[in-house]
Design an enzyme around this catalytic site. Sequence first.
Site, short mmCIF file in Angstrom:
data_model
loop_
_atom_site.label_atom_id
_atom_site.label_comp_id
_atom_site.label_asym_id
_atom_site.label_seq_id
_atom_site.Cartn_x
_atom_site.Cartn_y
_atom_site.Cartn_z
N GLN A 38 0.80 -1.22 0.00
CA GLN A 38 0.00 0.00 0.00
C GLN A 38 0.84 1.28 0.00
O GLN A 38 0.35 2.33 -0.37
CB GLN A 38 -0.95 0.00 1.20
CG GLN A 38 -1.98 -1.12 1.10
CD GLN A 38 -2.92 -1.13 2.28
OE1 GLN A 38 -2.62 -1.72 3.31
NE2 GLN A 38 -4.05 -0.49 2.15
N ARG A 96 4.15 0.04 12.94
CA ARG A 96 3.84 -1.29 12.40
C ARG A 96 3.89 -1.20 10.87
O ARG A 96 3.10 -0.48 10.25
CB ARG A 96 2.43 -1.72 12.86
CG ARG A 96 2.01 -2.99 12.20
CD ARG A 96 0.62 -3.49 12.59
NE ARG A 96 0.36 -4.68 11.80
CZ ARG A 96 -0.76 -4.93 11.14
NH1 ARG A 96 -1.80 -4.14 11.23
NH2 ARG A 96 -0.87 -6.01 10.41
N ASN A 185 -1.45 -10.86 8.50
CA ASN A 185 -2.47 -9.83 8.69
C ASN A 185 -3.79 -10.26 8.09
O ASN A 185 -3.91 -10.47 6.89
CB ASN A 185 -2.03 -8.53 8.01
CG ASN A 185 -3.08 -7.43 8.16
OD1 ASN A 185 -3.27 -6.91 9.25
ND2 ASN A 185 -3.78 -7.10 7.08
N TYR A 330 -12.86 -2.48 12.44
CA TYR A 330 -13.36 -1.30 11.73
C TYR A 330 -14.85 -1.06 11.93
O TYR A 330 -15.27 0.08 12.05
CB TYR A 330 -13.06 -1.42 10.22
CG TYR A 330 -11.58 -1.19 9.93
CD1 TYR A 330 -11.11 0.08 9.63
CD2 TYR A 330 -10.65 -2.23 10.01
CE1 TYR A 330 -9.75 0.31 9.40
CE2 TYR A 330 -9.30 -2.01 9.78
CZ TYR A 330 -8.86 -0.73 9.47
OH TYR A 330 -7.52 -0.50 9.25
N GLU A 392 -4.94 -2.42 14.25
CA GLU A 392 -5.50 -1.46 13.30
C GLU A 392 -6.87 -1.00 13.78
O GLU A 392 -7.67 -1.81 14.26
CB GLU A 392 -5.73 -2.07 11.91
CG GLU A 392 -4.51 -2.18 11.06
CD GLU A 392 -4.80 -2.79 9.69
OE1 GLU A 392 -5.89 -2.55 9.12
OE2 GLU A 392 -3.93 -3.52 9.19
C1 FCB Z 1 -7.57 -3.51 6.69
C2 FCB Z 1 -6.25 -3.84 6.03
C3 FCB Z 1 -5.43 -2.62 5.70
C4 FCB Z 1 -6.29 -1.49 5.18
C5 FCB Z 1 -7.43 -1.24 6.12
C6 FCB Z 1 -8.31 -0.07 5.70
O1 FCB Z 1 -8.47 -4.53 6.50
O2 FCB Z 1 -5.49 -4.66 6.86
O3 FCB Z 1 -4.43 -3.01 4.80
O4 FCB Z 1 -6.71 -1.78 3.91
O5 FCB Z 1 -8.22 -2.38 6.19
#
Ligand code: FCB
Length: 490
Positions: A38, A96, A185, A330, A392
Amino acid sequence: MQFLAELLILSYFSIHFAHAQNIFPDHFRLGVASASYQIEGGWNASDKGENIWDRLTHEHPEVIKDNSTGDVACDSYHLWKKDVEILKNLGVDYYRFSISWTRLLPTGRVDKISSDGLKYYNDLIDSLLENKIEPVVTLYHWDLPQALQYFGGWTNLITSDFFAQYARLVFSRFGDRVKTWITINEPYSICETTYGDFQGAPLIHSPGIGDYLCGKTILVAHSKAFHIYDKEFREKQGGKIGITIDTIWAEPRTNKSEDVEAAEREMQMSFGWWAHPIFSTNGDYPEIMKSRIEERSRQENFVESRLPSFTKEEILNLRGSADFLGLNHYNTKLISNTEFPIGEPSFQKDKGTSAFQDPNWKPNKHTVPWGFRKLLNWIKREYDNPLVYITENGFPDEGQLQDVGRVIFHKEMMKAMLQAIGDGCNIQSYTVWSIMDNMEWRDGYTIKFGLYQVDFNNPNRTRTPKASAKFFKTVIETRTIPENITMFIE
Ligand code: FCB
């Protein structure tokens, strides 16, 4: 008079208490994240090999929303010093990032090591440490060597051996300085979203079969890397190794028992698929997952379950194979029970659930702090309060500098996390996704998550702090979540 005094005392305590709730515990760590594909660019720099995202974006630009690629992205392959600068400016405890497998091993195999790849990660790690930023390294963040995809990628169990060899090499070259390792991941995204739902590289449509084969290989690969670290490196290097699992919080859509059961099933099958083999007392897949897939496979006339079983040895090797649970979170979703007719198999049909995001949630459908708190408590109950690192948590928008939505999101989510810590959950770090705007997979550059804006039209890929960067910098400096956020917004 006495009433007034009582009121004063009460308001003093409530202000004081509210404030105390916004303070991070001692030793709690705050950081930011990125991933090689990314941000790095330099897709064919030096002898780097092709990976499955290079292949997908080059051969099928039409599947990426803005037809873009990660060929240059944030150009961190050349501009990594700028990354260290902004990390230093934010004051993070750790960064990270992930290693690009084919930058280090162009063919995916250990018989050919790229000296430029080694140098790139050595320089980055050294520079982070010089600036007192701990490197937290993910071994696999979705960019599988294309050479391994030719024989099935993660659907072929042999890929777990290639991964194990790659992991050993990475530990041996960088483990003198890297003390926190994440093997993989988001296994759910790697297996379900790609093989099951046609949403990412390698873009193979094999729902209810390919996704489960991938799942087994991923889990076995993780356990192999864990045991290599444990046996060959831990004593000397003294680090920690875990896995990062992504999950929604599954809230029942109604309080009818069928929806309550469906939401629990969603948690067990979407998250427990990965967490149960590693973090539960019994190991293996969750019972409900085994029984439902077995039963449906039978009804579909398969001779055995579509879910590949683990051997006894694999179960034992997986159980307890993590020093921490990395959690990416998320969204919260409302889940209802849904019965799907027998036909072509799929994970969703096996689960028998449907998900719905309420557009009326306040402040918006992405910001659901109560869901995060419930999720953290569910993990505590389900797996005997494991050590959790939030690896994350992030908010999507269009990339504007005044990213008020992101400031509110992180403020509310971190508060919910501190409440979960107050509930007894063993959470020791929180990571913002992401340090800067980047190539958001199939969404290309149409969605942004960064604390820093990146000018993708400028060859220097200028990084500019957003309001959220100023907010997070203050959080790190003060180890407190400010209640009043107006000072960060112009
Ligand atoms: C997660 C991913 C990361 C990024 C975020 C928004 O699922 O691990 O790479 O795309 O979403």
